[in-house]
Design an enzyme around this catalytic site. Structure first.
Site, short mmCIF file in Angstrom:
data_model
loop_
_atom_site.label_atom_id
_atom_site.label_comp_id
_atom_site.label_asym_id
_atom_site.label_seq_id
_atom_site.Cartn_x
_atom_site.Cartn_y
_atom_site.Cartn_z
N THR A 166 0.87 -1.19 0.00
CA THR A 166 0.00 0.00 0.00
C THR A 166 0.90 1.24 0.00
OG1 THR A 166 -0.22 -0.24 2.41
CG2 THR A 166 -2.02 -1.08 1.05
N LYS A 203 3.99 -6.83 4.16
CA LYS A 203 3.74 -5.45 3.80
C LYS A 203 3.41 -4.67 5.06
CE LYS A 203 0.39 -3.44 3.44
NZ LYS A 203 -0.30 -2.50 4.42
N THR A 227 0.83 -4.13 12.80
CA THR A 227 -0.12 -3.80 11.74
C THR A 227 0.48 -4.09 10.38
OG1 THR A 227 -0.96 -2.10 13.15
CG2 THR A 227 -1.63 -2.00 10.88
N GLU A 229 6.67 4.73 7.47
CA GLU A 229 6.21 5.93 6.77
C GLU A 229 7.02 7.15 7.21
OE1 GLU A 229 1.59 4.67 5.86
OE2 GLU A 229 2.05 5.85 7.66
N ASN A 249 0.05 10.65 6.41
CA ASN A 249 -1.18 10.26 7.09
C ASN A 249 -2.21 11.37 7.14
OD1 ASN A 249 -0.89 7.39 8.25
ND2 ASN A 249 1.10 8.32 8.60
N THR A 278 -7.03 11.03 0.64
CA THR A 278 -7.29 12.01 -0.41
C THR A 278 -6.12 12.26 -1.33
OG1 THR A 278 -6.68 13.73 1.18
CG2 THR A 278 -9.02 13.22 0.96
#
Length: 478
Positions: A198, A229, A240, A332, A473, A478
């Site tokens: 992702t 992943k 997670t 991230e 995040n 969007t």
């Protein structure tokens, strides 16, 4: 007088912020991450895999987002799942499949990225069952009217945005294509690893070979491969992410579940990026015993007291640690990979609890990003750690016995300069800020905490918090 800031201009500037660490929109792998992507592998016999484009997200026009991992023969299976109360539909379905089959007769794992199929009501559960049934049908699984789900033998995983329904018809229509695309070469495995990504910036894939000590396993080389992943919402219990491992070693269903649980507790449950635990976390393993020829089939590993079981446990745990650490390396917005080693604790649970608290401290993580040797934040995290296991906090953490150091990693440019001691027996040390700055320039760092009250130890692997984490995040949907 300074001019006023236009809010709309500010929002526009934020939206167009260049992402230095997050996944590029064209799915190219950043140059700094290419070293983690294998160019070859040794993959378990009797497994074939594929990554196929569906377009789960309408914006995805070309990249694979449907993965199928299949065994040529019925395999034993096991899994560890999220403990989040809002368990996603694929988690519910995979649990049901494993329970109904008692971990036997598994043929595949089907995974989609782009949508988590989480918090989607009964419709989402029906969609997950449809994915399992359709994948199972590729193996000509006979219908079983008793369970109402056609004798499903495929586990299901989904990853992506929570609260949205899958474009299920598009997915079901492409599962036969995924089956037709199955292959066993390195490119097939790498494409499959890409299909489950992702916000990941690189596919996470490992493989290895091993032998077992038992007499009946002499002369047989076994193989183990895994993909995972995850880049955000990473913290136990489960971490997670999605993880899939396959081996051609013979392991019984009961032993496989026990081996996986032990491995996960020392690997995937020892990583943290941001302290959030998702709804879809699943790590699964399939074992088909295909390494040996049918005429010389080996008995499945089953007894925890056997040398083969102990060897397999060590192999699977070490492999799981390597695999899970790739998730942290792709955190991230992360710029650092940090090992937190807590030692000389009264109990292993104490060591892990303290390491976990340090790993999820925003103040520690932002200091690391800023290359600031602010060891007071580490000490503070040690002091407020909840759930100390065996003894009272006064006995588990004694300030006058506590030591904190920065230790260069093996690949550190400043390794020759040695350990940077920050706190010794509760006494602050005069920190050479220039030395600290050089150490904190490295991508890898070890934070060593010596509690001085026992003999147990624990590890956590984490990363820093950057401006980029907020950017990723802040506009994830969007």
């Amino acid at each position: 007088m300074a001019s006023a800031i236009n809010p709309s201009t500010t929002r526009s500037a934020i939206r167009t912020f260049v992402r230095h660490y997050s996944a590029p929109v064209d799915a190219t792998i950043p140059a700094s991450k290419l070293k983690y992507v294998p160019t070859s592998g040794t993959y378990p016999k009797g497994f074939r895999v594929s990554g196929t484009h569906v377009g789960v997200k309408p914006a995805n026009k070309t990249h694979p987002d449907l993965a199928l991992i299949a065994s040529d023969k019925p395999a034993f299976g096991a899994a560890v799942f999220t403990t989040n109360k809002f368990q996603a539909a694929p988690v519910q379905v995979s649990k049901a499949v494993l329970e109904k089959r008692s971990g036997t007769g598994l043929r595949s794992i089907v995974v989609n990225s782009g949508c988590a199929n989480a918090v989607t009501g009964q419709g989402g559960v029906d969609d997950a069952w449809a994915m399992s049934q359709t994948a199972s049908a590729q193996f000509q699984q006979p219908s079983n009217a008793e369970d109402g789900h056609g004798g499903a033998n495929s586990l299901v995983m989904s990853t992506g945005v929570i609260g949205q329904r899958l474009p299920i018809q598009k997915i079901l229509a492409k599962i036969p294509t995924a089956y037709q695309n199955l292959g066993s070469d390195h490119e097939s495995w790498l494409t499959t690893a890409k299909a489950i990504c992702t916000t990941d910036t690189f596919p996470k894939l490992l493989s290895t070979t091993f032998t077992l000590p038992g007499a009946e396993h002499q002369g047989v080389e076994y193989r183990l491969a895994g993909m995972t992943k995850g880049a955000g919402m990473i913290h136990p219990n489960m971490a997670t992410l999605l993880g899939i491992m396959c081996t051609d070693a013979p392991i019984s269903a009961g032993a496989l579940q026990s081996l996986l649980t032990t491995a996960v507790n020392k690997s995937f449950n020892c990583i943290s990026i941001d302290g959030d635990t998702s709804t879809n976390d699943t790590v699964a393993i399939l074992a088909n015993g295909a390494a040996a020829s049918p005429s010389s089939a080996r008995s499945p590993i089953s007894s925890p007291s056997s040398a083969d079981y102990r060897a397999m446990s060590s192999i699977l745990t070490s492999f799981s640690q390597r695999l899970s650490q790739l998730v942290v390396r792709d955190g991230e917005g992360a710029t650092k990979f940090v090992t937190i080693h807590v030692r000389n604790a009264l109990a292993e649970a104490d060591a892990k609890a303290i390491a976990s608290t340090i790993a999820r401290s925003p103040l520690v993580k932002t200091a690391l990003y800023g290359k600031d040797a602010n060891w007071g934040r580490i000490l503070c995290a040690i002091g407020y750690t909840p759930n100390i296991a065996l003894a009272s906090p006064a006995e588990s953490v004694v300030p006058s016995r506590t030591n904190v150091s920065f230790v260069p990693a093996e690949n550190s440019k400043s390794k020759a300069e040695g350990v940077l001691r920050l706190l010794v027996d509760g006494e602050p040390q005069a920190v050479d800020e220039a030395r600290a700055a050089r150490l904190l320039e490295d991508e890898d760092l070890i934070i060593d905490v010596d509690l001085g009250v026992g003999r147990e130890e624990g590890y956590y692997w984490t990363c820093d918090f950057s401006h980029e984490y907020v950017t990723i995040n802040g506009d994830y949907r969007t």
